[in-house]
Scaffold this motif. Structure first.
Motif, mmCIF file in Angstrom:
data_model
loop_
_atom_site.group_PDB
_atom_site.id
_atom_site.type_symbol
_atom_site.label_atom_id
_atom_site.label_comp_id
_atom_site.label_asym_id
_atom_site.label_seq_id
_atom_site.Cartn_x
_atom_site.Cartn_y
_atom_site.Cartn_z
ATOM 1 N N UNK A 94 9.637 27.803 23.829
ATOM 2 C CA UNK A 94 8.622 26.811 23.462
ATOM 3 C C UNK A 94 8.707 25.588 24.400
ATOM 4 N N UNK A 95 9.912 25.067 24.577
ATOM 5 C CA UNK A 95 10.100 23.908 25.460
ATOM 6 C C UNK A 95 9.769 24.250 26.908
ATOM 7 N N UNK A 96 10.172 25.429 27.333
ATOM 8 C CA UNK A 96 9.934 25.873 28.697
ATOM 9 C C UNK A 96 8.433 25.993 28.988
ATOM 10 N N UNK A 97 7.698 26.584 28.069
ATOM 11 C CA UNK A 97 6.249 26.735 28.254
ATOM 12 C C UNK A 97 5.565 25.369 28.297
ATOM 13 N N UNK A 98 6.007 24.458 27.441
ATOM 14 C CA UNK A 98 5.462 23.097 27.444
ATOM 15 C C UNK A 98 5.771 22.414 28.779
ATOM 16 N N UNK A 99 6.997 22.548 29.246
ATOM 17 C CA UNK A 99 7.392 21.949 30.530
ATOM 18 C C UNK A 99 6.559 22.513 31.679
ATOM 19 N N UNK A 100 6.309 23.804 31.660
ATOM 20 C CA UNK A 100 5.547 24.440 32.744
ATOM 21 C C UNK A 100 4.121 23.897 32.831
ATOM 22 N N UNK A 101 3.521 23.542 31.700
ATOM 23 C CA UNK A 101 2.176 22.950 31.723
ATOM 24 C C UNK A 101 2.186 21.652 32.539
ATOM 25 N N UNK A 102 3.178 20.826 32.298
ATOM 26 C CA UNK A 102 3.270 19.539 32.981
ATOM 27 C C UNK A 102 3.665 19.722 34.448
ATOM 28 N N UNK A 103 4.546 20.677 34.688
ATOM 29 C CA UNK A 103 4.983 20.974 36.052
ATOM 30 C C UNK A 103 3.801 21.453 36.894
ATOM 31 N N UNK A 104 2.953 22.280 36.303
ATOM 32 C CA UNK A 104 1.776 22.796 37.015
ATOM 33 C C UNK A 104 0.878 21.639 37.472
ATOM 34 N N UNK A 105 0.690 20.641 36.592
ATOM 35 C CA UNK A 105 -0.124 19.477 36.957
ATOM 36 C C UNK A 105 0.530 18.714 38.106
ATOM 37 N N UNK A 106 1.843 18.544 38.035
ATOM 38 C CA UNK A 106 2.564 17.830 39.096
ATOM 39 C C UNK A 106 2.446 18.592 40.417
ATOM 40 N N UNK A 107 2.631 19.900 40.366
ATOM 41 C CA UNK A 107 2.624 20.723 41.584
ATOM 42 C C UNK A 107 1.248 20.805 42.230
#
Length: 181
Positions: A94-107
């Protein structure tokens, strides 16, 4: 030389005292279970990836921030959760999927520091929760900036305040909210 002889004698005595009848299963299963016991779940790679993003934002280096976000996404995608219990695995995913959403925006927003910083704010909340649940092997500081978006946290490896939300504009704006050990 003397140390090597003592080590060799200790090894031989240890092997001689090994009683096969006391063990259930083979010697190989004893070795394998010891290896599994010695390996522990660690958030170190995730935290290190996060800190690289934070440090690039402190320098207002949007391109490097995007590159480190891509690295962090790969780290999360390749993370081994097999040692976690079912409930821990669910929480981590759950935390990992949430983090990936934000990481995608940053990337995907190289050159747009404002968007990267907003996504980093959300990523910081997620990683902070992850560290709270799973712990960390290194000393971290949860820092707080009262100015960004009504108040925002970030994790830092140093005691010195270096604000990733404003970079050089307000580099030292903030305070240590909590020390995580």
């Amino acid at each position: 030389m003397e140390t090597m002889i003592i080590s060799l004698v200790s090894l031989v005595l240890g092997l001689l005292s090994f009683n096969k009848d006391e063990c259930e299963g083979s010697y190989e299963s004893v070795i394998n279970s010891n290896l599994v016991t010695q390996i522990s779940f660690s958030t170190e790679e995730i935290v290190n990836s996060y800190l690289k993003i934070k440090n690039a934002l402190v320098k207002s280096d949007s391109k490097t921030t995007a590159q480190y976000a891509t690295v962090m996404e790969t780290t999360l995608n390749n993370f081994n959760v097999s040692q976690l219990s079912a409930s821990q695995r669910t929480q981590f995913i759950k935390s990992s999927e949430e983090a990936k959403k934000h990481i995608k925006v940053i990337a995907t927003n190289s050159g747009k520091l404002d968007k990267q910083r907003k996504a980093f704010q959300q990523l910081s909340n997620t990683i902070s929760e992850l560290v709270t649940v799973f712990g960390t092997s290194e000393k971290l500081h949860q820092d707080f900036c009262p100015m960004y978006e009504g108040g925002s946290i970030w994790l830092s490896e140093t005691k010195e305040i270096k604000n990733p939300y404003y970079g050089a504009q307000m580099l030292n704006c903030g305070k240590i909210k909590e020390v995580i050990e």
